[in-house]
Design an enzyme around this catalytic site. Structure first.
Site, PDB file in Angstrom:
ATOM      1  N   PRO A  80       0.930  -1.252   0.090  1.00  0.00           N
ATOM      2  CA  PRO A  80      -0.178   0.056  -0.222  1.00  0.00           C
ATOM      3  C   PRO A  80       0.795   1.392  -0.202  1.00  0.00           C
ATOM      4  O   PRO A  80       1.826   1.457   0.427  1.00  0.00           O
ATOM      5  CB  PRO A  80      -0.824  -0.031   1.290  1.00  0.00           C
ATOM      6  CG  PRO A  80      -1.052  -1.563   1.593  1.00  0.00           C
ATOM      7  CD  PRO A  80       0.368  -2.167   0.978  1.00  0.00           C
ATOM      8  N   CYS A  81       0.336   2.388  -0.741  1.00  0.00           N
ATOM      9  CA  CYS A  81       1.144   3.433  -0.957  1.00  0.00           C
ATOM     10  C   CYS A  81       0.725   4.731  -0.316  1.00  0.00           C
ATOM     11  O   CYS A  81       1.284   5.614  -0.167  1.00  0.00           O
ATOM     12  CB  CYS A  81       1.157   3.918  -2.787  1.00  0.00           C
ATOM     13  SG  CYS A  81      -0.460   4.237  -3.244  1.00  0.00           S
ATOM     14  N   GLN A  82      -0.662   4.384   0.329  1.00  0.00           N
ATOM     15  CA  GLN A  82      -1.256   5.596   0.939  1.00  0.00           C
ATOM     16  C   GLN A  82      -0.219   6.004   2.135  1.00  0.00           C
ATOM     17  O   GLN A  82      -0.255   7.383   2.441  1.00  0.00           O
ATOM     18  CB  GLN A  82      -2.381   5.170   1.632  1.00  0.00           C
ATOM     19  CG  GLN A  82      -3.614   4.688   0.759  1.00  0.00           C
ATOM     20  CD  GLN A  82      -3.453   3.328   0.402  1.00  0.00           C
ATOM     21  OE1 GLN A  82      -2.547   2.668   0.655  1.00  0.00           O
ATOM     22  NE2 GLN A  82      -4.489   2.652   0.154  1.00  0.00           N
TER      23      GLN A  82
END
Length: 204
Positions: A67-69
């Site tokens: 996940p890049c958030q």
């Protein structure tokens, strides 16, 4: 005859791998239906933290876009203080336990630009996996320029190759010439008059 490599994929939705065995993803039902429709996954996991890959199963290539958030300019940018950003630890644990022939990891380029210390720790830890078994490379590339897909997305790619299995020096691919890069109109069927329905027949 050619044998497809055994590929273990987490969170990867780019579609550049056409055959994955197994293909674990998050337990989101619409996403599961999408994957099951377009792929033939050997196995689907609900949570990468609770997957079970049997010891001794040979994995040629491990692919993960965690996940890049936690690192994205569009997110809160909490880095490792965000539980999603901590999932890289699951990736490293798996690599250390199963030692695939190669791995490809992907995330947003802001990981490099705004979290240089985080990125340095990630690279250093990957290089130390399995008693320094891997040669690790990274670069920021655009999916349109390097993948030829009709979507311009800059991403940082981290590639690890088992030193014992590497045959030739690794280099990242060069960008495609501009004439090769597709636009969205290149892959969509034309409109059919005022009804605005897509033509179902294949292009000649």
């Amino acid at each position: 005859p050619y044998t497809w490599p055994s590929t273990l994929t987490f969170f990867t939705l780019n579609g550049f791998i056409s055959r994955c065995s197994p293909f674990p993803v998050l337990g989101y039902q619409p996403l599961r239906r999408l994957i099951e429709h377009f792929y033939e996954p050997f196995r689907l996991y609900n949570d990468m933290k609770h997957r079970l890959v049997e010891p001794g199963v040979a994995i040629d290539v491990y692919v993960c876009g965690w996940p890049c958030q936690s690192f994205s300019m569009a997110g809160l940018r909490q880095g490792f203080n965000d539980s999603r950003g901590q999932l890289i630890e699951e990736v490293i644990t798996f690599l250390d336990q199963h030692v695939p022939s190669a791995f490809i990891l992907e995330n947003v380029p802001n990981l490099v630009r705004s979290f240089p210390e985080h990125f340095r720790v990630i690279l250093g830890t990957l290089a130390a996996v399995a008693n320094q078994a891997y040669e690790v490379h990274w670069d920021i590339m655009n999916t349109a320029q390097h993948g030829g897909v009709p979507q311009a997305r800059n991403r940082v790619y981290i590639v690890g190759l088992r030193k014992a299995k590497r045959r030739t020096p690794f280099v990242f691919p060069r960008p495609y010439p501009p004439s090769y890069v597709m636009a969205l109109d290149d892959i969509l069927d034309p409109w059919m008059g005022e009804t605005k329905t897509w033509r179902s027949t294949p292009r000649p």
